[in-house]
Design a protein around this motif. Structure first.
Motif, short mmCIF file in Angstrom:
data_model
loop_
_atom_site.label_atom_id
_atom_site.label_comp_id
_atom_site.label_asym_id
_atom_site.label_seq_id
_atom_site.Cartn_x
_atom_site.Cartn_y
_atom_site.Cartn_z
N ILE A 115 72.50 91.60 -5.95
CA ILE A 115 73.66 92.15 -6.64
C ILE A 115 73.27 93.48 -7.27
CG2 ILE A 115 75.31 91.79 -8.53
CD1 ILE A 115 74.87 88.74 -8.02
N LYS A 116 74.01 94.52 -6.90
CA LYS A 116 73.70 95.86 -7.41
C LYS A 116 74.06 95.96 -8.89
CE LYS A 116 74.29 98.24 -2.98
NZ LYS A 116 75.03 99.29 -2.25
N ASN A 124 82.40 81.40 -9.36
CA ASN A 124 82.97 80.56 -10.42
C ASN A 124 82.13 80.63 -11.68
OD1 ASN A 124 84.99 79.79 -8.66
ND2 ASN A 124 84.02 77.86 -8.08
N PHE A 125 80.81 80.64 -11.51
CA PHE A 125 79.90 80.70 -12.66
C PHE A 125 80.14 81.99 -13.44
CE2 PHE A 125 76.04 81.32 -15.02
CZ PHE A 125 75.55 80.04 -15.28
N LYS A 126 80.25 83.10 -12.73
CA LYS A 126 80.47 84.39 -13.38
C LYS A 126 81.81 84.43 -14.11
CE LYS A 126 80.35 89.38 -12.40
NZ LYS A 126 81.43 89.70 -13.32
N LYS A 153 75.97 90.81 -14.38
CA LYS A 153 75.44 90.91 -13.02
C LYS A 153 73.96 90.52 -12.97
CE LYS A 153 78.58 94.54 -11.35
NZ LYS A 153 78.66 95.92 -10.82
N ILE A 154 73.25 90.83 -14.04
CA ILE A 154 71.82 90.49 -14.11
C ILE A 154 71.64 88.98 -14.07
CG2 ILE A 154 69.77 90.56 -15.57
CD1 ILE A 154 70.69 93.28 -16.58
N THR A 155 72.46 88.26 -14.85
CA THR A 155 72.37 86.80 -14.89
C THR A 155 72.67 86.19 -13.54
OG1 THR A 155 73.00 86.74 -17.23
CG2 THR A 155 73.30 84.71 -15.97
N ILE A 156 73.74 86.66 -12.89
CA ILE A 156 74.12 86.12 -11.58
C ILE A 156 73.05 86.41 -10.54
CG2 ILE A 156 75.85 86.21 -9.75
CD1 ILE A 156 76.74 84.82 -12.34
N ARG A 191 70.86 83.88 -8.24
CA ARG A 191 70.74 84.06 -6.78
C ARG A 191 69.28 84.06 -6.34
NH1 ARG A 191 68.98 87.55 -3.48
NH2 ARG A 191 68.40 88.90 -5.23
N ARG A 192 68.42 84.71 -7.12
CA ARG A 192 67.00 84.77 -6.76
C ARG A 192 66.35 83.39 -6.83
NH1 ARG A 192 63.80 86.87 -9.85
NH2 ARG A 192 65.05 87.42 -11.66
#
Length: 316
Positions: A134-135, A91-93, A100-103, A107-108
């Motif tokens: 996330i790749k 949902n945030f994305k 992808k870097i932000t997500i 996650r980290r």
């Protein structure tokens, strides 16, 4: 009942009632008591991170990121599931069109938080464990060219700004390290200075003759008694902050018609130039203050023309 007894009881109940069908009941956080419990655990986690040496900026980012998750997932921490967190990240994305870097950064942070909760026996299992990294496609980031640097120098109207550009470029230090420098940290004879990096780690970096000249000129132009290396123009000439450096570089970039001029770009340019000219990657790692050499490799971009020359030299 202490936390250890609670865990033993929980495991015993799971073993005894594994054959019984359970009906899931939503466990929303409606009471202020539960909300306070989550916030208390977050406070304890942030305190632990401070003890580990995380900067105030990192602590603030952790707190903001986790609080946003609390606002969205209104459950007690021991009831938050992997699916809850996956749905939150999705949902945030979608809502913010995040990269992808932000997500993966979020996650980290969640992984660090829930791992700490598990290690401290506040939860049974870390729900982030099954959410994999996330790749991300490797993007070659821009660096400043020799021409860019000369244009930026020509457009500097203040000796302070010119000194900042030269110091960033010749040392590759972080902007946070730059603004924390004091005059006493500079050794002009050896053309070196002591900086304090992430986790309050101390290291020595080196600057060139051009930087030395501009620094001396800048310090001679000052009439204040502040021990900070760089100060604001307006009285009472307080220590220059990170936002102040970022703002002047952004304005200088627009004035020079060069896109995206920011402190970290000088750091990446320095690393790329050093490796391109043959400096061993281990030495670049030391200069940049990286704990892992893989981090250094991500900063550096080897010049493609040099690869072509080397191929002809060694392969034919």
């Amino acid at each position: 009942m202490n936390q250890g007894q609670y865990l033993k009881l929980t495991k015993s109940l799971i073993d005894n009632f594994k054959e019984i069908q359970l009906i899931e009941i939503e466990n929303n956080l409606d009471s202020s008591t539960n909300l306070k419990s989550n916030n208390q655990l977050l406070s304890l986690f942030l305190s632990a991170k401070q003890v580990e040496g995380c900067s105030k900026r990192t602590i603030t980012y952790y707190k903001s990121t986790i609080n946003k998750m609390f606002d969205s997932i209104k459950k007690r921490l021991d009831n938050i599931t992997t699916d809850d967190l996956r749905q939150y990240l999705q949902n945030f994305k979608k809502e913010r069109n995040s990269s992808k870097i932000t997500i993966d950064n979020i996650r980290r942070i969640f992984s660090s938080f829930f791992s700490w909760l598990e290690d401290e026996d506040y939860i049974l299992k870390n729900p982030v464990r099954r959410i994999h990294r996330i790749k991300q496609g490797r993007v070659v980031k821009e660096v400043l060219t020799d021409e860019n640097l000369e244009i930026l120098r020509d457009n500097c109207s203040e000796i302070r700004d010119l000194a900042i550009i030269e110091l960033l470029m010749s040392t590759g230090i972080r902007v946070g390290e730059l603004v924390n420098l004091n005059i006493e940290n500079i050794n002009f004879n050896e053309r070196e200075c002591v900086v304090f990096g992430k986790g309050e780690s101390e290291r020595i970096v080196y600057f060139d003759a051009r930087t030395k000249i501009h620094l001396i000129q800048y310090l001679k132009s000052r009439d204040d008694e502040n021990n900070a290396l760089f100060v604001s123009f307006n009285r009472p000439h307080r220590r220059l902050g990170i936002k102040g450096v970022e703002t002047f570089l952004r304005k200088l970039g627009k004035k020079s018609n060069i896109s995206r001029v920011y402190p970290h770009k000088f750091r990446r340019t320095m690393a790329t130039l050093a490796i391109d000219k043959g400096m061993p990657i281990e030495q670049v790692q030391k200069l940049l203050g990286h704990a892992q050499i893989d981090t250094t490799m991500r900063y550096a971009m080897v010049n493609q023309s040099n690869i072509k020359i080397s191929h002809r030299k060694y392969i034919g």
